[in-house]
Design an enzyme around this catalytic site. Structure first.
Site, mmCIF file in Angstrom:
data_model
loop_
_atom_site.group_PDB
_atom_site.id
_atom_site.type_symbol
_atom_site.label_atom_id
_atom_site.label_comp_id
_atom_site.label_asym_id
_atom_site.label_seq_id
_atom_site.Cartn_x
_atom_site.Cartn_y
_atom_site.Cartn_z
ATOM 1 N N SER A 158 0.787 -1.227 0.000
ATOM 2 C CA SER A 158 0.000 0.000 0.000
ATOM 3 C C SER A 158 0.819 1.276 0.000
ATOM 4 O O SER A 158 0.370 2.295 -0.514
ATOM 5 C CB SER A 158 -0.953 0.006 1.201
ATOM 6 O OG SER A 158 -0.217 -0.049 2.412
ATOM 7 N N HIS B 198 -5.437 -3.801 -2.048
ATOM 8 C CA HIS B 198 -5.045 -2.810 -3.051
ATOM 9 C C HIS B 198 -4.882 -3.449 -4.430
ATOM 10 O O HIS B 198 -4.071 -2.990 -5.238
ATOM 11 C CB HIS B 198 -3.758 -2.110 -2.624
ATOM 12 C CG HIS B 198 -3.950 -1.135 -1.506
ATOM 13 N ND1 HIS B 198 -4.390 0.165 -1.709
ATOM 14 C CD2 HIS B 198 -3.787 -1.272 -0.174
ATOM 15 C CE1 HIS B 198 -4.456 0.782 -0.546
ATOM 16 N NE2 HIS B 198 -4.113 -0.063 0.400
ATOM 17 N N LYS C 131 -12.244 -0.121 -0.791
ATOM 18 C CA LYS C 131 -11.383 0.532 -1.787
ATOM 19 C C LYS C 131 -12.069 0.469 -3.156
ATOM 20 O O LYS C 131 -13.042 1.171 -3.377
ATOM 21 C CB LYS C 131 -9.990 -0.099 -1.746
ATOM 22 C CG LYS C 131 -9.296 0.168 -0.405
ATOM 23 C CD LYS C 131 -7.933 -0.451 -0.318
ATOM 24 C CE LYS C 131 -7.197 -0.029 0.950
ATOM 25 N NZ LYS C 131 -7.877 -0.375 2.208
#
Length: 396
Positions: free
Chosen positions: A184, A212, A241
């Site tokens: 990240s 991610h 996300k």
């Protein structure tokens, strides 16, 4: 006694501030998107995990509203008492089908997923070999487990093999290699093909945190393991996300592993069920991400990353190499990173300076993140603002 305690807290806060490590909270007065309202004005947002631009998408928003209207604000219960709704089972099935696993278990946060995966599955006879740059939630999850701990340098396959050999020599019953799919703070993508080869050689399991990566890496956005075309044993991820930007996490694995986690994973057993609104929004985000529109969004996302990376390099900034839409602008000094972020905001771009303990000392940075919702014009505006700030502060 009470006075001395608070004196110590004040002194620690003062020291954090003196080092330029204070992390301010800036209040946003709008929906998440490429443009947000901060301090009464519109600014460009280049630091959200909103990779596909779905956090503010009206379809995702309305799906969450519809789910809340049908199922209420929440269950007022953990899952095994009276907290399992039909929409929870629908979301578990949708995640498993989308990512290619037998089953899924949901958590209130992705941090809880990583915090809950190790302890039920591995004991003192086992070994966990963890990448040195793994997310804090993996580190904490490993600490909660009684398995022996080994650590290898970030994406260093020679060091990983050394640790695997040591774990085998130490008599480990089971070995699991734990890694972020995409790291990240750096935007590096794990070398999962090489990890797979070593796992096969040493008969190890593989656990990947794909927070991610899910939604935008690999075919149909199925993540880092799909990006590399390999199989893994355990996958953790998030709805916070690319898949809608709300909150909540999950673990994908075999049906037997999920069944055991539902009996033993403490964050699952002792936390309220995921809110229906989050489930509804996440289901719609998965529908979008997994289809043709998702392909178009992914194409735009990576085109944006290529354009931004090229322009920033030409302007003279130091960037970490990679292909991920996380593109760190390296500044080194924590105070400089804070000053740079503040000046960028004055110039109309919202970014955040990252410093210790989020990143190692001396490696402060601005972590910029691309979104499919950004336009080329917005990217060019951001590069221009960064160039102005960079020259003023002596960065370039």
């Amino acid at each position: 006694m009470t006075a001395s305690f608070h004196d110590r807290i004040r002194a620690e806060l003062a020291d954090i501030d003196a080092q330029g490590l204070t992390k301010p909270e800036r209040v946003i007065a709008s929906r998440q998107g490429p443009v947000i309202k901060v301090g009464g004005r519109d600014v460009l947002n280049f630091c959200a995990n909103n990779y596909l631009g779905l956090a503010g998408d009206e379809r995702v928003t309305q799906a969450g509203i519809a789910a809340q209207q049908k199922w209420g604000a929440g269950t007022a219960s953990v899952r095994f008492i009276c907290g399992t709704l039909e929409i929870h089972k629908e979301l578990e099935r949708a995640v498993a089908d989308y990512l290619g696993f037998e089953d899924t278990i949901l958590f209130a946060a992705a941090f809880d997923a990583n915090g809950g995966i190790f302890e039920p599955l591995f004991g003192a006879e086992d070994a966990i070999v963890s990448d040195s740059l793994n997310h804090a939630s993996i580190i904490d999850g490993v600490r909660l487990c009684k398995a022996k701990r080994y650590r290898f340098a970030n994406s260093d396959m020679d060091d990983l093999e050394t640790q695997l050999k040591q774990a085998r020599a130490d008599g480990a019953r089971e070995i699991v290699i734990a890694t972020d799919g995409a790291f990240s703070m750096d935007g590096y993508i794990a070398k999962l093909k090489d990890i797979r080869a070593l796992a096969d050689k040493y008969q190890a399991l593989i656990m990947v945190d794909d927070c991610h990566a899910t939604g935008f890496l690999g075919p149909q956005g199925r993540g880092s393991y799909a990006h590399h075309g390999v199989e893994i044993n355990f996958l953790t991820g998030t709805f916070g996300k690319a898949l809608g930007g709300a909150m909540g996490g999950f673990i994908c694995a075999t049906s037997e592993v999920v069944a055991l986690l539902k009996q033993r994973a403490r964050p699952y057993l002792f936390s309220n069920a995921l809110a229906p609104s989050v489930c509804g929004s996440s289901l719609e985000a998965i529908r979008i991400a997994g289809g043709d529109e998702g392909d178009a969004l992914r194409k735009q996302l990576f085109a944006n990353a290529v354009r931004y990376r090229a322009a920033m390099t030409e302007a003279g900034f130091t960037l970490l190499p990679g292909e991920h839409p996380i593109i760190p602008v390296m500044l080194g000094d924590a105070k400089l990173a804070q000053d740079f972020a503040a000046r960028a905001l004055e110039l109309g771009v919202y970014v955040i300076g990252f410093s210790f303990p989020v990143v190692p000392r001396g490696q402060a940075r601005i972590r910029t993140q691309m979104s499919a919702a950004h336009t080329f014009e917005q990217i060019d505006q951001t590069v221009a603002a960064f160039t102005t700030a960079g020259r003023e502060l002596g960065v370039i």
